[in-house]
Design an enzyme around this catalytic site. Structure first.
Site, PDB file in Angstrom:
ATOM      1  N   HIS A  19     -34.388 -25.846  -9.513  1.00  0.00           N
ATOM      2  CA  HIS A  19     -35.290 -24.744  -9.155  1.00  0.00           C
ATOM      3  C   HIS A  19     -36.750 -25.142  -9.396  1.00  0.00           C
ATOM      4  O   HIS A  19     -37.602 -24.954  -8.517  1.00  0.00           O
ATOM      5  CB  HIS A  19     -34.922 -23.498  -9.983  1.00  0.00           C
ATOM      6  CG  HIS A  19     -35.843 -22.335  -9.798  1.00  0.00           C
ATOM      7  ND1 HIS A  19     -35.459 -21.145  -9.210  1.00  0.00           N
ATOM      8  CD2 HIS A  19     -37.152 -22.171 -10.117  1.00  0.00           C
ATOM      9  CE1 HIS A  19     -36.485 -20.331  -9.179  1.00  0.00           C
ATOM     10  NE2 HIS A  19     -37.539 -20.908  -9.724  1.00  0.00           N
ATOM     11  N   GLU A  20     -37.015 -25.697 -10.589  1.00  0.00           N
ATOM     12  CA  GLU A  20     -38.412 -26.027 -10.912  1.00  0.00           C
ATOM     13  C   GLU A  20     -38.937 -27.152 -10.031  1.00  0.00           C
ATOM     14  O   GLU A  20     -40.095 -27.111  -9.582  1.00  0.00           O
ATOM     15  CB  GLU A  20     -38.549 -26.392 -12.393  1.00  0.00           C
ATOM     16  CG  GLU A  20     -38.195 -25.274 -13.368  1.00  0.00           C
ATOM     17  CD  GLU A  20     -38.859 -23.950 -13.056  1.00  0.00           C
ATOM     18  OE1 GLU A  20     -39.969 -23.940 -12.497  1.00  0.00           O
ATOM     19  OE2 GLU A  20     -38.244 -22.913 -13.370  1.00  0.00           O
TER      20      GLU A  20
ATOM     21  N   CYS B 191     -37.389 -15.852 -10.397  1.00  0.00           N
ATOM     22  CA  CYS B 191     -38.558 -16.733 -10.449  1.00  0.00           C
ATOM     23  C   CYS B 191     -39.760 -15.889 -10.825  1.00  0.00           C
ATOM     24  O   CYS B 191     -39.915 -14.773 -10.310  1.00  0.00           O
ATOM     25  CB  CYS B 191     -38.768 -17.376  -9.079  1.00  0.00           C
ATOM     26  SG  CYS B 191     -40.191 -18.482  -8.993  1.00  0.00           S
ATOM     27  N   LEU B 192     -40.601 -16.428 -11.685  1.00  0.00           N
ATOM     28  CA  LEU B 192     -41.793 -15.671 -12.083  1.00  0.00           C
ATOM     29  C   LEU B 192     -42.728 -15.444 -10.902  1.00  0.00           C
ATOM     30  O   LEU B 192     -43.558 -14.548 -10.943  1.00  0.00           O
ATOM     31  CB  LEU B 192     -42.532 -16.400 -13.217  1.00  0.00           C
ATOM     32  CG  LEU B 192     -41.731 -16.561 -14.521  1.00  0.00           C
ATOM     33  CD1 LEU B 192     -42.570 -17.284 -15.562  1.00  0.00           C
ATOM     34  CD2 LEU B 192     -41.239 -15.227 -15.044  1.00  0.00           C
TER      35      LEU B 192
ATOM     36  N   HIS C 215     -40.248 -26.247  -6.655  1.00  0.00           N
ATOM     37  CA  HIS C 215     -41.637 -25.758  -6.607  1.00  0.00           C
ATOM     38  C   HIS C 215     -42.607 -26.888  -6.256  1.00  0.00           C
ATOM     39  O   HIS C 215     -43.641 -26.642  -5.626  1.00  0.00           O
ATOM     40  CB  HIS C 215     -42.051 -25.162  -7.954  1.00  0.00           C
ATOM     41  CG  HIS C 215     -41.570 -23.758  -8.197  1.00  0.00           C
ATOM     42  ND1 HIS C 215     -42.034 -22.681  -7.471  1.00  0.00           N
ATOM     43  CD2 HIS C 215     -40.682 -23.261  -9.080  1.00  0.00           C
ATOM     44  CE1 HIS C 215     -41.458 -21.566  -7.919  1.00  0.00           C
ATOM     45  NE2 HIS C 215     -40.624 -21.887  -8.896  1.00  0.00           N
TER      46      HIS C 215
ATOM     47  N   GLY D 179     -38.437 -21.522 -17.215  1.00  0.00           N
ATOM     48  CA  GLY D 179     -39.039 -22.700 -16.619  1.00  0.00           C
ATOM     49  C   GLY D 179     -40.298 -22.310 -15.865  1.00  0.00           C
ATOM     50  O   GLY D 179     -40.511 -21.141 -15.529  1.00  0.00           O
TER      51      GLY D 179
ATOM     52  N   GLN E 123     -47.281 -23.055  -9.906  1.00  0.00           N
ATOM     53  CA  GLN E 123     -47.222 -21.607 -10.111  1.00  0.00           C
ATOM     54  C   GLN E 123     -48.454 -21.068 -10.829  1.00  0.00           C
ATOM     55  O   GLN E 123     -48.726 -19.863 -10.755  1.00  0.00           O
ATOM     56  CB  GLN E 123     -45.967 -21.219 -10.902  1.00  0.00           C
ATOM     57  CG  GLN E 123     -44.666 -21.437 -10.125  1.00  0.00           C
ATOM     58  CD  GLN E 123     -43.470 -21.022 -10.936  1.00  0.00           C
ATOM     59  OE1 GLN E 123     -42.961 -21.785 -11.728  1.00  0.00           O
ATOM     60  NE2 GLN E 123     -43.027 -19.783 -10.766  1.00  0.00           N
TER      61      GLN E 123
HETATM   62 NI    NI Z   1     -39.582 -20.420  -9.963  1.00  0.00          NI
END
Ligand code: NI
Length: 177
Positions: free
Chosen positions: A142-143, A100-101, A146, A47, A52
C-alpha cells in the site's frame, strides 16, 4: 518537527511518481522523516508515504505496535524504507480491507500479494531486505503504491466493496494501512 497536513484523494500531487533519495544522513532527510512520524502518529496511522505530506521522494514509513485503530491487527516493526524495491514471492493474492489517511473515513477491499520480499535503505543509507507476508506485506505494498502515484481505490476489483467505514457492513478484520 510537526505533524503536517495530509493531502487527500483528488490532489494531483498524490498522482506523481516520486523521486529517488540520493543523499542519506542529512538534516533535510531527518526532518522529513520526523514530520512523517509525527503526522502518522497524529492520525493513528499504520503507514505513511512522503508524497502524502507533499514531499515527492521515495520514502515510506510504517509500523504497528499496539494501535487502538487496529486492535486485532498483526504487529509490524517500525520501519523507515527508502528507495524500496518489491518482489512477489509467489502468485498468491489475498483480498482484505484497507484504508488510507489520504482517503479519510473510507474502506475498500483490495487485492495484494500475500508474500513479498522488499529491499531498500534506512535513513543512514544502510541497505536491508525482508521477506514478509500477510498484513506486513499488505502495508508495504500500500505504502509503496503511493510512490507510483497509486491510491488503493484504483486497486479495488469490485467497487461495491468500497465505501464509508460507518456504512459498510461490519467486518471482523479491519487491518488497514
Ligand atoms: Ni495510504
Amino acid at each position: 518537527m510537526a505533524a503536517r497536513q495530509v493531502l487527500r484523494i483528488g490532489n494531483p500531487r498524490l498522482l506523481q511518481v516520486a523521486e529517488p533519495v540520493t543523499s542519506f544522513d542529512t538534516p533535510e532527510l531527518e526532518a522529513i522523516i520526523a514530520d512523517m512520524f509525527d503526522t502518522m502518529a497524529a492520525h493513528d496511522g499504520a503507514g505513511l508515504a512522503a508524497p502524502q505530506i507533499g514531499v515527492n521522494k521515495r520514502i515510506v514509513i510504517f509500523g504497528l505496535e499496539e494501535n487502538p485503530r487496529y486492535p486485532d491487527a498483526e504487529t509490524v516493526p517500525t520501519t523507515i524504507l527508502i528507495n524500496p524495491q518489491l518482489m512477489a514471492l509467489d502468485n498468491t493474492i489475498e483480498e482484505d480491507w484497507e484504508g488510507c489517511l489520504s482517503v479519510p473515513d473510507m474502506r475498500g477491499l483490495v487485492p495484494r500479494y500475500r508474500r513479498i520480499r522488499y529491499a531498500g535503505f534506512d535513513q543512514h543509507g544502510v541497505g536491508f531486505q525482508r521477506d514478509v507476508e500477510g498484513f506486513h506485506a499488505r502495508v508495504v505494498q500500500h505504502e509503496c503504491d503511493h510512490l507510483e502515484g497509486i491510491l488503493y481505490p484504483q486497486r479495488i476489483r469490485d467497487m461495491r466493496m468500497f465505501g464509508y467505514e460507518s456504512e459498510l457492513p461490519g467486518e471482523e478484520e479491519e487491518e488497514t494501512p
